[in-house]
Design a protein around this motif. Structure first.
Motif, PDB file in Angstrom:
ATOM      1  N   GLN A  55      45.855  34.178  40.376  1.00 32.47           N
ATOM      2  CA  GLN A  55      44.696  33.617  41.065  1.00 32.47           C
ATOM      3  C   GLN A  55      43.511  33.608  40.109  1.00 32.47           C
ATOM      4  OE1 GLN A  55      42.928  35.839  44.346  1.00 32.47           O
ATOM      5  NE2 GLN A  55      42.371  33.918  45.354  1.00 32.47           N
ATOM      6  N   LYS A  57      39.710  33.445  39.269  1.00 32.81           N
ATOM      7  CA  LYS A  57      38.437  33.776  39.904  1.00 32.81           C
ATOM      8  C   LYS A  57      37.317  33.572  38.898  1.00 32.81           C
ATOM      9  CE  LYS A  57      40.225  37.209  43.147  1.00 32.81           C
ATOM     10  NZ  LYS A  57      40.101  38.596  43.617  1.00 32.81           N
ATOM     11  N   GLN A  59      33.657  35.098  38.017  1.00 33.89           N
ATOM     12  CA  GLN A  59      32.856  36.281  38.291  1.00 33.89           C
ATOM     13  C   GLN A  59      31.523  36.170  37.574  1.00 33.89           C
ATOM     14  OE1 GLN A  59      35.490  39.457  36.945  1.00 33.89           O
ATOM     15  NE2 GLN A  59      36.312  39.680  39.012  1.00 33.89           N
ATOM     16  N   ASP A  70      33.128  38.758  42.083  1.00 34.59           N
ATOM     17  CA  ASP A  70      33.685  37.427  42.364  1.00 34.59           C
ATOM     18  C   ASP A  70      32.640  36.529  43.007  1.00 34.59           C
ATOM     19  OD1 ASP A  70      36.039  38.606  41.542  1.00 34.59           O
ATOM     20  OD2 ASP A  70      36.945  38.671  43.536  1.00 34.59           O
ATOM     21  N   ALA A  73      36.916  31.745  44.092  1.00 35.34           N
ATOM     22  CA  ALA A  73      38.337  32.060  43.894  1.00 35.34           C
ATOM     23  C   ALA A  73      39.192  30.860  44.264  1.00 35.34           C
ATOM     24  CB  ALA A  73      38.741  33.265  44.733  1.00 35.34           C
ATOM     25  N   TYR A 101      38.418  35.464  35.641  1.00 34.06           N
ATOM     26  CA  TYR A 101      39.259  36.621  35.881  1.00 34.06           C
ATOM     27  C   TYR A 101      40.597  36.123  36.400  1.00 34.06           C
ATOM     28  CZ  TYR A 101      40.795  41.287  37.050  1.00 34.06           C
ATOM     29  OH  TYR A 101      41.509  42.464  37.076  1.00 34.06           O
ATOM     30  N   ASP A 103      43.581  37.109  38.313  1.00 33.28           N
ATOM     31  CA  ASP A 103      44.004  38.133  39.259  1.00 33.28           C
ATOM     32  C   ASP A 103      45.432  37.857  39.717  1.00 33.28           C
ATOM     33  OD1 ASP A 103      43.719  40.417  40.756  1.00 33.28           O
ATOM     34  OD2 ASP A 103      42.190  39.620  42.105  1.00 33.28           O
TER      35      ASP A 103
END
Length: 139
Positions: A55, A57, A59, A70, A73, A101, A103
């Protein structure tokens, strides 16, 4: 397509777990930033097959080495293959420092992420364009 190196979060970054992109971008503007919505897009490119879920994201933080939180997303992608491109809109405002990011439960894979303003000359690849719906496959 030309990509400004100042707008790259990760360039063929090898993932073995969830991780931040290798680069933090300084928008050089005290927060909140001016509205960039509908001007910029955050792009994820899967360079080598990802094992597990992934995933993307976005940030932000007030400091380049501060605590990032976050602000946007994308949907969770399950085992995305090399060549998958995911595009998500940049939020209207962020704090001064931003990063990507990656994830999820990723245990293997290689990805790139960057900001762009357009993609009209892109080669056709699998693409997920909605940040609220399931990924869409495009031939």
């Amino acid at each position: 397509m030309l990509i400004d190196h100042e707008l790259i979060f990760a360039d063929k970054q090898v993932l073995t777990a969830a991780a931040a992109g290798t680069k933090v971008i300084d928008l050089e503007q005290v927060n909140p930033t001016a509205g960039f919505a509908k001007q910029l897009e955050l792009v994820l490119v899967v360079n080598a097959d990802v094992t597990g879920t992934l995933q993307l994201k976005l940030q932000d933080s007030d400091k380049s080495s501060g605590t990032f939180t976050d602000v946007a997303a994308a949907p969770v992608l399950t085992a995305p293959k090399a060549g998958t491109v995911h595009v998500m809109p940049f939020p209207y405002g962020t704090r001064q420092f931003i990063r990507a990011y990656f994830d999820g439960t990723v245990s293997k894979g290689t990805v790139s992420a960057f900001l762009t303003q357009g993609r009209q000359a892109w080669k056709a690849v699998k693409q997920a364009e909605s940040i609220t719906a399931a990924p869409v496959t495009q031939a």
